[in-house]
Design an enzyme around this catalytic site. Structure first.
Site, PDB file in Angstrom:
ATOM      1  N   HIS A 140       0.862  -1.183   0.000  1.00 57.91           N
ATOM      2  CA  HIS A 140       0.000   0.000   0.000  1.00 57.91           C
ATOM      3  C   HIS A 140       0.900   1.234   0.000  1.00 57.91           C
ATOM      4  O   HIS A 140       2.040   1.190   0.485  1.00 57.91           O
ATOM      5  CB  HIS A 140      -0.879   0.018   1.242  1.00 57.91           C
ATOM      6  CG  HIS A 140      -1.935  -1.037   1.259  1.00 57.91           C
ATOM      7  ND1 HIS A 140      -3.009  -0.991   2.113  1.00 57.91           N
ATOM      8  CD2 HIS A 140      -2.080  -2.176   0.530  1.00 57.91           C
ATOM      9  CE1 HIS A 140      -3.777  -2.049   1.914  1.00 57.91           C
ATOM     10  NE2 HIS A 140      -3.232  -2.789   0.962  1.00 57.91           N
ATOM     11  N   CYS A 178      -2.327  -0.188   7.558  1.00 56.06           N
ATOM     12  CA  CYS A 178      -1.608   1.078   7.413  1.00 56.06           C
ATOM     13  C   CYS A 178      -1.775   1.972   8.643  1.00 56.06           C
ATOM     14  O   CYS A 178      -0.827   2.636   9.059  1.00 56.06           O
ATOM     15  CB  CYS A 178      -2.058   1.787   6.140  1.00 56.06           C
ATOM     16  SG  CYS A 178      -1.600   0.856   4.643  1.00 56.06           S
ATOM     17  N   GLU A 193       0.992   3.828   1.833  1.00 55.47           N
ATOM     18  CA  GLU A 193       1.480   4.205   3.161  1.00 55.47           C
ATOM     19  C   GLU A 193       2.642   3.316   3.601  1.00 55.47           C
ATOM     20  O   GLU A 193       3.636   3.799   4.143  1.00 55.47           O
ATOM     21  CB  GLU A 193       0.370   4.101   4.220  1.00 55.47           C
ATOM     22  CG  GLU A 193      -0.821   4.975   3.954  1.00 55.47           C
ATOM     23  CD  GLU A 193      -1.955   4.221   3.256  1.00 55.47           C
ATOM     24  OE1 GLU A 193      -1.715   3.577   2.206  1.00 55.47           O
ATOM     25  OE2 GLU A 193      -3.093   4.280   3.754  1.00 55.47           O
ATOM     26  N   CYS A 198      -6.255   1.833   5.861  1.00 52.53           N
ATOM     27  CA  CYS A 198      -6.832   0.577   6.315  1.00 52.53           C
ATOM     28  C   CYS A 198      -6.213   0.218   7.674  1.00 52.53           C
ATOM     29  O   CYS A 198      -5.332   0.922   8.171  1.00 52.53           O
ATOM     30  CB  CYS A 198      -6.549  -0.527   5.294  1.00 52.53           C
ATOM     31  SG  CYS A 198      -4.790  -1.007   5.198  1.00 52.53           S
TER      32      CYS A 198
END
Length: 148
Positions: free
Chosen positions: A52, A85, A54, A82
């Protein structure tokens, strides 16, 4: 640079991710008013479900700063993080989180599990939502509309 300008850089990373076929999410990490990391989603490209924006930006910032603790850093991300993260942001001791669009299905800050409200969360960053929200939401809507 100001918060909207840093979010503009995150939106630029999101657009690049979208052009690469990834879900258009971008993240920028700032330390002392300087960008130390920037990333877009790369889950498909890297064949890595943890890639992801992040996570990639946190890894890059930690390497750049030579520390697993990003205490004086701020994160700008185009979508509400999410659970994975949000936890990584907490574990890295990031000072502030700015995010664009809310994610009612997968978000874990102000939606879903609300990770930072959990008693097991050891560090809670200052959270600022809806920064660049309309452009971030539009990017995601356009991306998924084209997929259908």
């Amino acid at each position: 640079m100001t918060a909207p300008s840093f979010m503009d850089l995150a939106l630029k990373a999101a657009k690049a991710a979208g052009k690469a076929g990834e879900v258009p999410i971008g993240c920028v990490i700032v330390h002392n008013s300087k960008v130390v990391a920037s990333a877009g989603n790369r889950t498909l490209t890297d064949r890595d479900p943890t890639a992801h924006a992040e996570m990639l930006a946190i890894r890059a910032a930690a390497a750049e700063l030579g520390s697993e603790r990003l205490i004086d850093c701020d994160v700008y991300v185009t979508l509400e993080p999410c659970t994975m993260c949000a936890a990584a942001i907490s574990f890295a001791r990031i000072r502030r989180l700015y995010y664009g669009a809310t994610d009612p299905k997968g978000g874990a800050v102000d939606s879903g599990v609300r990770f930072y409200a959990s008693p097991t969360c050891h560090h809670v960053p200052e959270v600022y939502s809806a920064v660049g929200e309309s452009e971030a939401a539009a990017l995601l809507k356009e991306f998924f509309k084209a997929k259908r």
